[in-house]
Write a protein that holds these residues in place. Structure first.
Motif, PDB file in Angstrom:
ATOM      1  N   TYR A 204     -21.243-149.809  -5.064  1.00 60.41           N
ATOM      2  CA  TYR A 204     -21.046-150.706  -6.204  1.00 60.41           C
ATOM      3  C   TYR A 204     -21.790-150.179  -7.436  1.00 60.41           C
ATOM      4  CZ  TYR A 204     -21.588-154.786  -9.198  1.00 60.41           C
ATOM      5  OH  TYR A 204     -21.608-155.627 -10.274  1.00 60.41           O
ATOM      6  N   ASP A 205     -23.032-149.765  -7.236  1.00 57.30           N
ATOM      7  CA  ASP A 205     -23.825-149.255  -8.356  1.00 57.30           C
ATOM      8  C   ASP A 205     -23.212-147.992  -8.954  1.00 57.30           C
ATOM      9  OD1 ASP A 205     -25.627-151.319  -8.039  1.00 57.30           O
ATOM     10  OD2 ASP A 205     -27.056-150.136  -6.850  1.00 57.30           O
ATOM     11  N   ARG A 206     -22.520-147.230  -8.128  1.00 58.25           N
ATOM     12  CA  ARG A 206     -21.895-145.985  -8.597  1.00 58.25           C
ATOM     13  C   ARG A 206     -20.522-146.235  -9.224  1.00 58.25           C
ATOM     14  NH1 ARG A 206     -20.362-142.449 -10.821  1.00 58.25           N
ATOM     15  NH2 ARG A 206     -20.382-140.205 -10.400  1.00 58.25           N
ATOM     16  N   GLY A 207     -19.974-147.421  -9.023  1.00 59.75           N
ATOM     17  CA  GLY A 207     -18.687-147.749  -9.620  1.00 59.75           C
ATOM     18  C   GLY A 207     -17.494-147.081  -8.955  1.00 59.75           C
ATOM     19  N   VAL A 208     -17.559-146.909  -7.642  1.00 53.98           N
ATOM     20  CA  VAL A 208     -16.475-146.202  -6.941  1.00 53.98           C
ATOM     21  C   VAL A 208     -15.194-147.027  -6.947  1.00 53.98           C
ATOM     22  CG1 VAL A 208     -18.120-145.019  -5.444  1.00 53.98           C
ATOM     23  CG2 VAL A 208     -17.038-147.126  -4.660  1.00 53.98           C
ATOM     24  N   LYS A 209     -14.075-146.342  -6.738  1.00 56.92           N
ATOM     25  CA  LYS A 209     -12.772-147.002  -6.665  1.00 56.92           C
ATOM     26  C   LYS A 209     -12.181-146.940  -5.260  1.00 56.92           C
ATOM     27  CE  LYS A 209     -12.785-148.174 -10.975  1.00 56.92           C
ATOM     28  NZ  LYS A 209     -14.259-148.165 -11.135  1.00 56.92           N
ATOM     29  N   ALA A 238     -13.446-155.387 -10.136  1.00 57.98           N
ATOM     30  CA  ALA A 238     -13.676-156.814  -9.927  1.00 57.98           C
ATOM     31  C   ALA A 238     -14.452-157.115  -8.645  1.00 57.98           C
ATOM     32  CB  ALA A 238     -12.337-157.549  -9.902  1.00 57.98           C
ATOM     33  N   TYR A 239     -14.591-156.116  -7.775  1.00 54.69           N
ATOM     34  CA  TYR A 239     -15.295-156.318  -6.509  1.00 54.69           C
ATOM     35  C   TYR A 239     -16.803-156.324  -6.728  1.00 54.69           C
ATOM     36  CZ  TYR A 239     -11.184-155.469  -3.502  1.00 54.69           C
ATOM     37  OH  TYR A 239      -9.977-155.548  -2.857  1.00 54.69           O
ATOM     38  N   SER A 240     -17.473-157.341  -6.208  1.00 51.60           N
ATOM     39  CA  SER A 240     -18.928-157.272  -6.096  1.00 51.60           C
ATOM     40  C   SER A 240     -19.256-156.424  -4.869  1.00 51.60           C
ATOM     41  CB  SER A 240     -19.515-158.675  -5.923  1.00 51.60           C
ATOM     42  OG  SER A 240     -19.134-159.208  -4.657  1.00 51.60           O
ATOM     43  N   TRP A 241     -20.531-156.079  -4.679  1.00 49.49           N
ATOM     44  CA  TRP A 241     -20.843-155.283  -3.497  1.00 49.49           C
ATOM     45  C   TRP A 241     -20.633-156.089  -2.225  1.00 49.49           C
ATOM     46  CZ3 TRP A 241     -24.481-155.986   0.318  1.00 49.49           C
ATOM     47  CH2 TRP A 241     -25.553-156.849   0.052  1.00 49.49           C
ATOM     48  N   LYS A 242     -20.760-157.422  -2.312  1.00 55.69           N
ATOM     49  CA  LYS A 242     -20.472-158.283  -1.155  1.00 55.69           C
ATOM     50  C   LYS A 242     -18.973-158.272  -0.839  1.00 55.69           C
ATOM     51  CE  LYS A 242     -24.405-160.405   0.119  1.00 55.69           C
ATOM     52  NZ  LYS A 242     -24.895-160.398   1.525  1.00 55.69           N
ATOM     53  N   ASP A 243     -18.137-158.261  -1.892  1.00 51.95           N
ATOM     54  CA  ASP A 243     -16.692-158.141  -1.675  1.00 51.95           C
ATOM     55  C   ASP A 243     -16.363-156.820  -0.984  1.00 51.95           C
ATOM     56  OD1 ASP A 243     -16.162-160.593  -2.959  1.00 51.95           O
ATOM     57  OD2 ASP A 243     -15.999-159.614  -4.926  1.00 51.95           O
ATOM     58  N   MET A 244     -17.013-155.758  -1.435  1.00 45.27           N
ATOM     59  CA  MET A 244     -16.808-154.449  -0.806  1.00 45.27           C
ATOM     60  C   MET A 244     -17.214-154.496   0.667  1.00 45.27           C
ATOM     61  SD  MET A 244     -18.124-151.702  -3.641  1.00 45.27           S
ATOM     62  CE  MET A 244     -17.312-151.515  -5.233  1.00 45.27           C
ATOM     63  N   GLN A 245     -18.313-155.146   0.945  1.00 46.72           N
ATOM     64  CA  GLN A 245     -18.797-155.249   2.319  1.00 46.72           C
ATOM     65  C   GLN A 245     -17.789-155.985   3.199  1.00 46.72           C
ATOM     66  OE1 GLN A 245     -22.104-158.022   3.236  1.00 46.72           O
ATOM     67  NE2 GLN A 245     -23.167-156.230   4.084  1.00 46.72           N
TER      68      GLN A 245
END
Length: 278
Positions: A204-209, A238-245
């Motif tokens: 998330y901090d890196r802004g990956v897609k 639009a994804y938070s890191w929790k969404d990514m998780q």
């Protein structure tokens, strides 16, 4: 008639496929499937054959050894269920996927036990009539805790693989060396990106897609063992890191089960921290 999986890795030279096939023919073995690969950089030859017939394994091994280059690796395996132990901590998704696939008959495995450092998953696992062993790490030095786990694993006969289904503790070199080439882990990133703790926050901090998951054998370098399987999915800003998780958990469980299936079917060769998958 019986089936056999014949696994060969050798220094490459001309005529290896012909030599091996001729041995199969001489023992009246029918080749059901065959895959081979040559790594040109290392001059390594890999071959996985499934053959059918009646043969003495020792005789076949000796015959193959006589025609293959010196120091070749030769394994002859009967397609039988392998014994596995699953290790988990608190998360249910990766463990649950394996248990459901096992219940459905999708995996050539006997799950002899689940070991965890918490009892959170015990009631779930017991629904599948699988022993659940809690070995708490609290108030124990890491070495002492791992000694108890090693003792528990070794109390079972011939454990072929240990599957880390989101087991969230770093293993010591002693543990890894005790079960060398037998430990399969799922890491929640597309390695080699985002090694170590909280890779979704790193992503998330890196802004990956894209985010992903990697199943690999465990060695003494954190998250750097030979890679077995990987998958990715797309994410947006639009994804938070929790969404990514949350999204990544679906990838994790599929990748881990895929890697385990490959291992159970003897489809993986490892060399130079890499894998060849047939």
């Amino acid at each position: 008639m019986s089936q056999y999986r014949v696994l060969i890795d050798a220094n490459d030279e001309k005529g290896l496929v012909h030599k091996v096939s001729s041995i199969f023919y001489s023992y009246d073995l029918n080749i059901l499937s065959n895959s081979e690969f040559v790594d040109r950089q290392s001059n390594k030859f890999f071959m996985r054959s499934v053959v059918e017939g009646n043969v003495d394994n020792t005789e076949l091994f000796k015959a193959l050894r006589e025609v293959l280059p010196e120091h070749s690796g030769i394994k002859i395996v009967k397609p039988e269920k392998k014994n596995i132990i699953i290790m988990a901590t608190k998360e249910i998704h990766a463990l649950g996927d394996i248990l459901i696939r096992h219940e459905a008959g999708e995996l050539e495995a006997n799950i002899v036990a689940v070991i965890s450092n918490y009892d959170n998953l015990e009631s779930f696992v017991k629904k599948f009539d699988i022993p659940y062993i809690t070995i708490s790490h609290q108030r124990l030095e890491r070495q002492e805790h791992e000694s108890k786990i090693i003792e528990a694993v070794q109390s079972y006969k011939e454990v072929d693989f240990i599957v880390l289904a989101k087991y969230m503790r770093i293993l010591t070199p002693r543990f890894v060396e005790t079960f060398e080439n037998k430990i399969i882990n799922i890491h929640h990133s597309f390695l080699p990106a985002f090694i170590g703790a909280n890779p979704y926050k790193q992503a998330y901090d890196r802004g990956v897609k894209i985010i992903g998951a990697t199943a690999h054998f465990v060695n003494n370098n954190l998250d750097e063992g030979p890679i077995i399987a990987q998958e990715t999915i797309h994410v947006t800003h639009a994804y938070s890191w929790k969404d990514m998780q949350r999204a990544g958990r679906d990838v994790e469980k599929v990748v881990l089960s895929k890697a385990l299936k490959l291992a159970l079917e003897d489809r993986i060769f490892t060399y130079a921290n890499r894998t060849v998958i047939f």
